[in-house]
Motif scaffolding. Structure first.
Motif, PDB file in Angstrom:
ATOM      1  N   LYS A  85      20.653 120.627  89.737  1.00  0.00           N
ATOM      2  CA  LYS A  85      19.205 120.010  90.440  1.00  0.00           C
ATOM      3  C   LYS A  85      18.666 120.471  91.565  1.00  0.00           C
ATOM      4  CE  LYS A  85      18.592 116.460  87.249  1.00  0.00           C
ATOM      5  NZ  LYS A  85      17.564 115.367  87.497  1.00  0.00           N
ATOM      6  N   ARG A 117      15.891 123.874  92.661  1.00  0.00           N
ATOM      7  CA  ARG A 117      14.718 123.562  93.484  1.00  0.00           C
ATOM      8  C   ARG A 117      14.563 124.904  95.157  1.00  0.00           C
ATOM      9  NH1 ARG A 117      14.264 121.227  98.725  1.00  0.00           N
ATOM     10  NH2 ARG A 117      12.841 120.363  98.787  1.00  0.00           N
ATOM     11  N   TYR A 138      14.864 120.750  88.138  1.00  0.00           N
ATOM     12  CA  TYR A 138      14.590 119.918  88.922  1.00  0.00           C
ATOM     13  C   TYR A 138      12.967 119.622  89.087  1.00  0.00           C
ATOM     14  CZ  TYR A 138      14.124 118.540  93.649  1.00  0.00           C
ATOM     15  OH  TYR A 138      13.124 116.942  94.767  1.00  0.00           O
ATOM     16  N   ASP A 156      12.494 114.074  89.580  1.00  0.00           N
ATOM     17  CA  ASP A 156      13.467 113.310  90.442  1.00  0.00           C
ATOM     18  C   ASP A 156      13.262 113.121  91.870  1.00  0.00           C
ATOM     19  OD1 ASP A 156      15.247 113.931  88.843  1.00  0.00           O
ATOM     20  OD2 ASP A 156      15.274 116.259  89.296  1.00  0.00           O
TER      21      ASP A 156
END
Length: 192
Positions: free
Chosen positions: A132, A136, A173, A178
């Motif tokens: 993730k 990002r 992401y 998150d």
């Protein structure tokens, strides 16, 4: 036309500058506010975070585990970002397919040599967080990166292995989903 009326237009007043002292040598921008010059300067962004209130000790322990895992894998994600950007620049300058393959292989070997022992010691959860964070930082999923550099079959093979252990290389992401990871990254000091 018979009556004459005196009209006043806007009057110009010269700006009033603040009095300078002995040590006033820093030049800054200023704004003219009704003839008064107001100095200003741009400041860095300040983020204020409130103390988090936990519903239970178990929730706090889960957050602390997540924080530990994020802080452990964040340097790998930042290295992957720098290395991938360098690889893309190198691939643009290499005109031949043979040179491009050599550059990809060199990058792959460098990553394997540098992090072989360390990445093998990551837990499954840390691996999920790492994919993730790579998405990002780089803006592309791990699956897409492997597909571009190693080919479709290698990406498919890695995806099958990842699915066996309950992982997905195509995971993306999302700042909203998150948000705990995002707050950990923002408060950790990786971006100053």
């Amino acid at each position: 036309m018979i009556f004459s009326v005196a009209l006043k237009a806007q009057e110009y007043t010269s700006p009033v500058f603040p009095k300078l002292g002995k040590a006033d040598t820093i030049r800054v921008g200023s704004t003219n506010d009704n003839g008064v010059m107001i100095p200003w300067m741009q400041l860095n962004e300040v983020s204020i975070f409130a103390a988090r209130i936990w519903k239970s000790p178990a929730e706090q322990a889960a957050y602390n585990r997540l924080r530990y895992n994020v802080l452990k894998v964040m340097p790998y994600a930042l290295f992957a970002k720098r290395r991938y950007e360098q690889l893309e620049r190198d691939l643009l300058t290499a005109p031949e397919k043979k040179e491009q393959k050599a550059l990809v292989k060199q990058c792959d070997n460098e990553i394997k040599d540098m992090f072989n022992r360390e990445i093998k010691d990551l837990t499954i959860t840390q691996g999920q967080i790492l994919t993730k964070l790579v998405d990002r930082e780089v803006g592309r999923t791990t699956y897409d990166i492997v597909k571009q550099t190693k080919g479709g079959f290698a990406a498919f093979s890695y995806q099958i292995v990842a699915r066996v252990v309950g992982h997905n290389l195509k995971s993306t992401y999302n700042k909203d989903e998150d948000r705990d990871i995002e707050s950990i990254i923002r408060t950790s000091g990786f971006y100053q």
